[in-house]
Design an enzyme around this catalytic site. Structure first.
Site, mmCIF file in Angstrom:
data_model
loop_
_atom_site.group_PDB
_atom_site.id
_atom_site.type_symbol
_atom_site.label_atom_id
_atom_site.label_comp_id
_atom_site.label_asym_id
_atom_site.label_seq_id
_atom_site.Cartn_x
_atom_site.Cartn_y
_atom_site.Cartn_z
ATOM 1 N N LYS A 52 -17.428 28.723 9.175
ATOM 2 C CA LYS A 52 -17.765 29.854 9.949
ATOM 3 C C LYS A 52 -15.900 30.879 9.892
ATOM 4 O O LYS A 52 -15.417 29.858 10.377
ATOM 5 C CB LYS A 52 -17.577 29.991 11.541
ATOM 6 C CG LYS A 52 -18.431 31.209 12.716
ATOM 7 C CD LYS A 52 -18.701 31.293 13.697
ATOM 8 C CE LYS A 52 -19.593 32.266 14.081
ATOM 9 N NZ LYS A 52 -19.817 32.011 15.694
ATOM 10 N N SER A 99 -23.909 34.332 16.996
ATOM 11 C CA SER A 99 -23.337 34.666 16.032
ATOM 12 C C SER A 99 -22.625 34.056 14.590
ATOM 13 O O SER A 99 -22.425 34.970 13.866
ATOM 14 C CB SER A 99 -21.895 35.457 16.858
ATOM 15 O OG SER A 99 -21.183 33.665 17.468
ATOM 16 N N SER A 116 -24.647 31.038 20.219
ATOM 17 C CA SER A 116 -24.675 31.479 19.119
ATOM 18 C C SER A 116 -24.777 30.428 17.943
ATOM 19 O O SER A 116 -25.342 30.291 16.603
ATOM 20 C CB SER A 116 -23.291 31.680 18.618
ATOM 21 O OG SER A 116 -23.685 33.270 19.103
#
Ligand code: GLN
Length: 488
Positions: free
Chosen positions: A76, A151, A175
């Site tokens: 990420k 997210s 998330s």
């Protein structure tokens, strides 16, 4: 090769069925083919990846390779990567090249894992749909008119479409688990303090925790083993003996007590979600577990409490982005105030600004007692609900998200409904507990079938137990092995 799990890939590499260079190239080719449509990656790092793959191949040839050596994954874009762009999904960090690696990145590299690139995400991890990213929304591989959740939407999309066999992610309020549910993946958010936050760009420091998105619980166990551990560079990292998440994966579930909070199944939950979740819990009964209804009377305070605590912490954390030290700087500032105002005004997106303003407000002298202090008290009550529950049960189960993947753009003008996406996940972060989401079925969307997630919540440092509970279910069901046909 892309249809294999990480465990299978690891065995294939050791058996020399393919090399890490071949495997890495295969995933780089898939990224090249599909990323323009899906937008899962912000940065792809082919040279870096192939170099790491060569090193892993050498280790495998020498016979001294670790279990994950040569397996490619994606990070990420919230994790700092030395010499490589680290944007956190924001214009503010569009051109930021990190001078150091996050501990998660270091730990993965030292385990021989190959980094394919950096995945798209909501700006500064604020969102539930990946639509707040400065780099554009990510598509859900099950239906490209839908969001993948957020997210960690880029990581979820990359793994669901098999552009990477696994990915790192972070979870401040849901998330990891919510995108796992919306894309049919296994996601784990560990106990707060189990994974180092050093070099992981801060959103809400008392809630943020790194974890993984993979196809199976076994793969999560493999990645998590490499990721966790004490780090003196993170003062909230907990010093304790290393956990073994692999050995107990096959333990029996006979006599295990599963708590099902009645509040999770109220009128807010549609039948489309409730039915597969209840069926999954019934499957656990067949595996020998006992089901107990439990009450969590303060759970309804989770979302309002989170939306005071998280913005308060983010307003402080994001004050470092001032146009002076690093990150975006506006053109031709008139004076220092103008520099601050315009750099932040132009560098941050709307959702981030909404959170900073809310946070500054709840911390301000006149309102601190009314909002921030109250929220801290409510947080204690939520934690005590979980503490009480774990006196009687081993694992808590319920839905991960209240809805299926929703349409791109559908909730962008409705932040409150967007915030409610994390209604079942946020309490876990407020209490600092470990949580997972695993695939448990499908329900009809308006364009085909969409995945549904089952949430598993464990007591502090019960990650091993959660992975075991998830793994046993995955041995008797095949929801987790279904993949979106468009990216087969
Ligand atoms: N959706 C929640 C938010 O917008 C949680 C985000 C997260 O876990 N990073 O804040």
């Amino acid at each position: 090769m892309h249809t294999k799990t990480i465990a299978e890939l690891s065995r294939g590499l050791k058996a020399k069925e393919f090399s890490s260079v071949e495997l890495t190239q295969h995933f780089l080719d898939r990224i090249e083919k599909h990323n323009s449509e899906l937008n899962a990656f912000i940065t792809v790092t082919p040279e870096h990846a192939l170099k790491q793959a060569q090193e892993s191949d050498a280790q495998i040839a020498a016979g001294n390779a670790s279990p994950l050596a040569g397996v490619p994954i994606a990070h990420k874009d919230i994790f700092c990567t030395q010499g490589i762009k680290t944007t956190c999904g924001s214009k503010m960090l569009e051109n930021f090249i990190s001078p150091y690696d996050a501990t998660v990145v270091t730990n993965m590299r030292e385990s021989g894992v190959v980094m394919l690139g950096k995945t798209n995400m909501d700006e500064f991890a604020m969102g539930s749909s990946n639509e707040t990213s400065y780099f554009g929304p990510v598509k859900n591989p099950w239906d490209t008119t839908k969001v993948p959740g957020g997210s960690s939407g880029g990581s979820a999309c990359a793994v669901a479409a098999r552009l990477a066999p696994g990915a790192t992610a972070t979870d401040t309020g849901g998330s990891i688990r919510q995108p796992a549910a919306l894309t049919n993946l296994t996601g784990i958010k560990p106990t707060y303090g189990n994974v180092s936050r050093y070099g992981m760009i801060a959103f809400a420091s008392s809630l943020d925790q790194a974890g993984t998105l993979t196809a199976t619980a076994e793969d999560s166990a493999l990645l998590l083993t490499a990721m966790t551990g004490f780090d003196e560079k993170d003062s909230t990292s907990i010093q304790r003996p290393a956990d073994d998440y692999i050995t107990g994966l096959n333990d029996g579930l006979e006599g295990m007590k599963i708590g099902v909070p009645v509040e999770f199944f109220d009128e807010n939950l549609s039948d489309a979600i409730a039915a597969p979740v209840k069926a999954a819990i019934a499957e656990y009964e067949k595996l020998g577990a006992k089901i107990v209804d439990i009450k969590m009377p303060h759970l309804h305070l989770s979302v309002p409490t989170y939306y005071v605590v998280a913005p308060a912490e983010c307003s402080s954390n994001l004050s470092r982005f001032d146009g002076v030290r690093y990150g975006y700087r506006c053109e031709n500032p008139k004076d220092l105030t103008d520099l601050y105002k315009r750099s932040r005004g132009e560098g941050f997106g709307d959702e981030v600004k909404r959170r900073i303003m809310t946070g500054a407000y709840v911390l301000s002298a006149g309102y601190y007692d009314a909002y921030y202090l109250q929220a801290q008290k409510a947080r204690q009550l939520i934690k005590s609900d979980f503490d009480n529950a774990f006196k009687d049960v081993d694992v808590i189960m319920g839905p991960t998200a209240p809805n299926l993947a929703f349409g791109l753009g559908e909730l962008m003008d409705d932040p409150i409904t967007m915030y409610l996406n994390d209604i079942y996940t946020i309490g876990v972060n407020l209490a600092g507990l470990p949580g997972m989401s695993i695939p448990c079925g499908f329900a009809a969307g308006n364009n085909g079938e969409l995945p549904v997630g089952l949430q598993l919540i464990g007591n502090y440092f019960a990650e091993g137990r959660l992975l075991n509970v998830a793994h046993r279910y995955q041995q008797v069901t095949d929801w987790h092995s279904r993949r979106p046909t468009a990216f087969a």
